[in-house]
Design a protein around this motif. Structure first.
Motif, short mmCIF file in Angstrom:
data_model
loop_
_atom_site.label_atom_id
_atom_site.label_comp_id
_atom_site.label_asym_id
_atom_site.label_seq_id
_atom_site.Cartn_x
_atom_site.Cartn_y
_atom_site.Cartn_z
N MET A 297 0.83 -1.20 0.00
CA MET A 297 0.00 0.00 0.00
C MET A 297 0.86 1.25 0.00
O MET A 297 1.91 1.31 0.64
N SER A 298 0.40 2.27 -0.74
CA SER A 298 1.12 3.53 -0.85
C SER A 298 0.12 4.66 -1.06
O SER A 298 -1.02 4.42 -1.47
N ARG A 299 0.57 5.89 -0.81
CA ARG A 299 -0.29 7.04 -1.05
C ARG A 299 -0.32 7.43 -2.51
O ARG A 299 -1.20 8.12 -2.96
N GLU A 300 0.70 7.04 -3.26
CA GLU A 300 0.74 7.38 -4.67
C GLU A 300 1.48 6.28 -5.42
O GLU A 300 2.28 5.54 -4.84
N ASN A 301 1.20 6.17 -6.68
CA ASN A 301 1.82 5.12 -7.50
C ASN A 301 3.19 5.60 -7.96
O ASN A 301 3.33 6.28 -8.96
N ILE A 302 4.22 5.25 -7.19
CA ILE A 302 5.57 5.73 -7.46
C ILE A 302 6.45 4.58 -7.93
O ILE A 302 6.07 3.41 -7.84
N ASP A 303 7.62 4.91 -8.42
CA ASP A 303 8.59 3.91 -8.84
C ASP A 303 9.12 3.21 -7.59
O ASP A 303 9.80 3.81 -6.76
N MET A 304 8.80 1.93 -7.43
CA MET A 304 9.15 1.22 -6.22
C MET A 304 10.52 0.56 -6.28
O MET A 304 11.01 0.05 -5.27
N ASN A 305 11.16 0.54 -7.45
CA ASN A 305 12.46 -0.11 -7.57
C ASN A 305 13.45 0.53 -6.59
O ASN A 305 13.71 1.73 -6.65
N ILE A 306 13.98 -0.27 -5.70
CA ILE A 306 14.80 0.25 -4.61
C ILE A 306 16.04 0.96 -5.13
O ILE A 306 16.49 1.97 -4.57
N ARG A 307 16.59 0.51 -6.22
CA ARG A 307 17.81 1.15 -6.74
C ARG A 307 17.51 2.49 -7.42
O ARG A 307 18.42 3.27 -7.65
#
Length: 319
Positions: A297-307
């Protein structure tokens, strides 16, 4: 370490270093190498399952005896000789390579994948015990970053002063909230100290100030800590994390001596819980993995790739 305990851990495929550090192959690393099935963390965060080093610097140190924990409990002993971070990391990578050596001759595992797995670039500082009790944790994280390894750290939140004193933070910090209130916390997490809940609350208050990506993990056990969405929502609002992972308990390891198959919520139940929680905290589900009974779950659809989302403390440069 008691020799009987050492033998038990070795039989369970842990490989130890200096009686306090350990590495073990993740189920998903094996699945990735021979069947091409990845861990949900690869789906969610872009890490490669076959390149993940699953380790702990403090296998026996923990302030809780959680009923859902997969580790062997009630085997406390004092660590008198803590390994230095670089030495420990080198040793655990060597042990990791020995554990995966059998895949080299497996026709289902490509040569390229085996070579990549032999050189992990992601460190999951979790596995067992409470890793934040390792006295050189900052230096361990620094060493991982120096080697261009991404880092995830999982803590139970009962060591706020140690968390606050870290001068190098992991790239992703998980705090487990496994109870909606103190009464259930005492029943489910079974703290060894009387102020465990208060210490967890202090950690939640610290989280918004930490310059790294923060995740609240809810490990949910049916008929124990599952429900109480409003109360979990208040705790999550207090912690103000970047992400929340509601995850269903899985019937594995030593937890099978304490719980049953019926303790596992279904994925649909976890999904419904997440939907209700999202309405309270202003987040939405952005990813899900039914086979692992977990949602992100997140507040916005962001780039989740940790790098692609490395944030470090002020004054420090990225690894």
């Amino acid at each position: 370490m008691d020799e009987t305990y050492r033998e038990l851990l070795t039989k369970q495929q842990y490989r130890l270093y200096k009686d306090h550090a350990a590495v073990k192959l993740c189920h998903w690393l094996k699945e990735s190498m021979i069947r091409g099935r990845c861990c949900y963390k690869e789906d969610f965060y872009g890490i490669k399952s076959h390149r993940c080093l699953q380790m702990t610097p403090a296998i026996n140190e923990c302030s809780q005896c959680c009923s859902f924990c997969w580790r062997v409990q009630e085997r406390d002993y004092e660590v008198k000789d803590w390994a230095e971070p670089e030495e420990m990391l080198d040793a655990l990578i060597s042990q990791h390579r020995l554990l995966i050596s059998g895949f080299k001759g497996d026709s289902r595992c490509s040569k390229e994948m085996f070579e990549e797995a032999s050189n992990p670039n992601q460190v999951a500082i979790s596995l067992a015990g409470e890793p934040i009790t390792y006295p050189y944790l900052s230096d361990l994280i620094k060493e991982c970053h120096r080697r261009n390894m991404t880092t995830f750290l999982v803590t139970n939140g009962t060591y706020p002063e140690r968390l606050e004193s870290l001068d190098e933070l992991p790239m992703q910090l998980y705090v487990t909230i496994a109870a909606p209130n103190e009464e259930i916390y005492r029943k489910v997490c079974r703290p060894k100290a009387g102020d465990g809940w208060d210490r967890l609350m202090r950690t939640l208050d610290i989280l918004p100030s930490l310059d790294t990506r923060t995740v609240i993990r809810h490990t949910l056990v049916k008929d124990l800590n599952f429900g109480w969405v409003d109360e979990y929502g208040k705790l999550d609002a207090r912690a103000d994390p970047d992400l929340i992972e509601p995850k269903g308990y899985v019937f594995v390891g030593a937890s099978r001596q304490r719980l049953s198959m019926a303790s596992m919520p279904s994925f649909e139940e976890i999904k419904d819980f997440s939907s209700q929680l999202g309405d309270i905290v202003g987040m939405s589900v952005i990813k899900e993995r039914p086979d692992s009974r977990v949602l992100l779950m997140s507040r916005e659809n962001i780039d989740m790739n940790i790098r692609n989302n490395i944030r470090v403390r002020k004054g420090r440069s990225p690894a």
